[in-house]
Design a protein around this motif. Structure first.
Motif, PDB file in Angstrom:
ATOM      1  N   GLU A 147     -97.747  52.768  29.482  1.00  0.00           N
ATOM      2  CA  GLU A 147     -97.441  54.133  29.571  1.00  0.00           C
ATOM      3  C   GLU A 147     -96.804  54.896  30.809  1.00  0.00           C
ATOM      4  O   GLU A 147     -96.637  53.931  31.899  1.00  0.00           O
ATOM      5  CB  GLU A 147     -98.856  54.855  29.217  1.00  0.00           C
ATOM      6  N   SER A 176     -89.047  57.805  33.073  1.00  0.00           N
ATOM      7  CA  SER A 176     -88.680  58.011  31.795  1.00  0.00           C
ATOM      8  C   SER A 176     -87.343  57.001  31.560  1.00  0.00           C
ATOM      9  O   SER A 176     -87.037  57.008  30.279  1.00  0.00           O
ATOM     10  CB  SER A 176     -88.105  59.595  31.751  1.00  0.00           C
ATOM     11  N   GLU A 278     -91.788  61.987  13.111  1.00  0.00           N
ATOM     12  CA  GLU A 278     -91.873  61.844  14.825  1.00  0.00           C
ATOM     13  C   GLU A 278     -92.841  60.958  15.455  1.00  0.00           C
ATOM     14  O   GLU A 278     -92.514  60.631  16.464  1.00  0.00           O
ATOM     15  CB  GLU A 278     -92.602  63.655  14.738  1.00  0.00           C
ATOM     16  N   GLU A 279     -93.787  60.718  14.539  1.00  0.00           N
ATOM     17  CA  GLU A 279     -94.634  59.502  14.977  1.00  0.00           C
ATOM     18  C   GLU A 279     -93.951  58.231  15.043  1.00  0.00           C
ATOM     19  O   GLU A 279     -94.225  57.496  16.088  1.00  0.00           O
ATOM     20  CB  GLU A 279     -96.007  59.610  14.339  1.00  0.00           C
ATOM     21  N   LYS A 282     -91.549  58.218  18.119  1.00  0.00           N
ATOM     22  CA  LYS A 282     -92.223  57.867  19.556  1.00  0.00           C
ATOM     23  C   LYS A 282     -92.538  56.538  19.508  1.00  0.00           C
ATOM     24  O   LYS A 282     -92.655  55.958  20.871  1.00  0.00           O
ATOM     25  CB  LYS A 282     -93.238  58.712  19.593  1.00  0.00           C
ATOM     26  N   GLU A 285     -90.194  53.993  20.794  1.00  0.00           N
ATOM     27  CA  GLU A 285     -90.069  54.326  22.413  1.00  0.00           C
ATOM     28  C   GLU A 285     -88.633  54.453  22.940  1.00  0.00           C
ATOM     29  O   GLU A 285     -88.025  53.502  23.800  1.00  0.00           O
ATOM     30  CB  GLU A 285     -90.670  53.037  23.116  1.00  0.00           C
ATOM     31  N   TRP A 288     -86.314  59.404  26.234  1.00  0.00           N
ATOM     32  CA  TRP A 288     -86.563  60.631  25.780  1.00  0.00           C
ATOM     33  C   TRP A 288     -85.279  61.500  25.372  1.00  0.00           C
ATOM     34  O   TRP A 288     -85.527  62.322  24.452  1.00  0.00           O
ATOM     35  CB  TRP A 288     -87.298  61.448  26.715  1.00  0.00           C
ATOM     36  N   GLN A 291     -84.376  60.772  21.643  1.00  0.00           N
ATOM     37  CA  GLN A 291     -85.445  60.890  20.404  1.00  0.00           C
ATOM     38  C   GLN A 291     -84.937  61.652  19.480  1.00  0.00           C
ATOM     39  O   GLN A 291     -85.110  61.223  18.261  1.00  0.00           O
ATOM     40  CB  GLN A 291     -86.872  61.531  20.968  1.00  0.00           C
ATOM     41  N   ARG A 292     -84.073  62.803  19.614  1.00  0.00           N
ATOM     42  CA  ARG A 292     -83.829  63.779  18.353  1.00  0.00           C
ATOM     43  C   ARG A 292     -82.746  62.840  17.660  1.00  0.00           C
ATOM     44  O   ARG A 292     -82.753  62.930  16.340  1.00  0.00           O
ATOM     45  CB  ARG A 292     -83.337  64.970  18.982  1.00  0.00           C
TER      46      ARG A 292
END
Length: 347
Positions: A147, A176, A278-279, A282, A285, A288, A291-292
């Protein structure tokens, strides 16, 4: 016995006398290997001595099924006997390991020996995992992806050893961008240490860190891969040519496209298992900022579509490895093919 997160560090420093074995597994093999090595150093006074330690692979188990129990029955020449087993995907090796674990925990072998089994991401139906979780004498450690807090913590520790540091904002930025696979993340941290200068006493802020991240040539091939799967051929070609100027060959670009396919596949598998888009994104991974775009592509690239291009990526990878192959041209042709398929899917 499944060890809770807060108990893992204490167990790795030295399991109690009630434990005769440990089962370490998870998707992040870098963490699995790290924890296996840490536990081995705590259990055996000479973990690399062949007279005290036996290290077996799944090939060893399938070639000589009785060898694991023989190693567990042997007596150490000095300190505590240690037997380490690294499993892959062979079901037969998993069964052999489960049988040996049972015999060892029942006291039928050398009770002073300690068995460490390292494995990948075994599911809940795995017989070996179920056996290990039910046995009080076996510590079970699940290795999940790091994490953000974990990434920040071991980055800070590694930098501190070299007299370096990051501001809080820079730590967040660097974490990140780090891959969540522990072994690869360690390599990136080592690169940052060299960039800042070991022993220089530098505490870097976001600006210095952005300079470091900005010179990564791998960013160009990653962006090329994303643009290809997104149906943007001209942008993909531009990124490929920039990568070439930065010193990366076509083989690196092909690997980046294979890695992008793997991310989309993880999203598709998670969605098939019932996760929302969405899940699923994520869970894959991605960085960030991407992601879109991954989510946009995942609406069109399902498992059948990804399977249809898997052979093209494999063929391109093989072609790049041939002597004298025009790998830059191979990469551009692959990007053209992927972008064409993406456009046909509506991207």
């Amino acid at each position: 016995m499944i060890l809770k997160r807060q108990d893992v560090a204490r167990f790795l420093k030295g399991p109690g006398p009630e434990f005769r074995a440990a089962f370490i597994y998870g998707r992040d093999l870098g963490v699995v290997r790290e924890r296996g090595a840490e536990l081995a150093a705590a259990v055996a006074s000479r973990p690399d001595d062949p007279f005290d330690t036996a290290q077996l692979t799944e090939d060893d188990l399938t070639a000589q099924p009785a060898r694991l129990e023989e190693e567990l029955a042997a007596v150490s020449m000095g300190g505590r006997r240690l037997v380490r087993v690294r499993l892959g995907e062979a079901a037969r090796a998993e069964r052999i390991a489960a049988e040996a674990l049972t015999a060892h925990l029942e006291g039928r072998l050398n009770p002073e020996a300690f068995l460490v089994i390292e494995a990948g991401d075994l599911g809940r139906s795995s017989a070996l995992r179920l056996l290990a979780e039910k046995q009080a004498g076996c510590g079970v450690i699940a290795c999940y992806a790091d994490e953000a807090g974990d990434l920040i913590r071991f980055t800070r520790e590694a930098l501190a050893k070299e007299g370096l540091g990051l501001t809080a904002e820079a730590q967040q930025l660097f974490a990140s961008r780090l891959p969540h696979e522990r072994g690869v993340a360690r390599q990136e941290i080592e690169r940052l240490i060299l960039f800042l200068g070991p022993g220089s006493g530098v505490t870097a802020g976001p600006k210095e860190l952005e300079d470091f991240l900005g010179v990564e040539p791998e960013a160009s091939v990653s962006e090329a891969a994303s643009e290809a799967f997104g149906g943007h051929l001209a942008a993909a070609q531009a990124h490929l040519r920039r990568a070439a100027r930065e010193g990366l060959d076509g083989a690196a670009a092909v690997r980046a496209m294979s890695g992008h396919l793997a991310k989309l596949r993880r999203v598709a598998v998670a969605r098939r298992a019932g996760a929302s888009l969405e899940e699923a994104v994520k869970a894959a991974e991605p960085f960030w900022k991407s992601q879109r775009e991954i989510g946009r592509q995942a609406r069109s690239w399902g498992l059948p579509e990804l399977d249809a291009v898997q052979g093209d990526l494999l063929a391109a990878d093989i072609a790049c490895k041939q002597t004298g192959a025009p790998d830059s041209l191979i990469a551009e042709r692959l990007a053209l093919s992927l972008a064409g398929r993406a456009r046909a899917l509506g991207l």
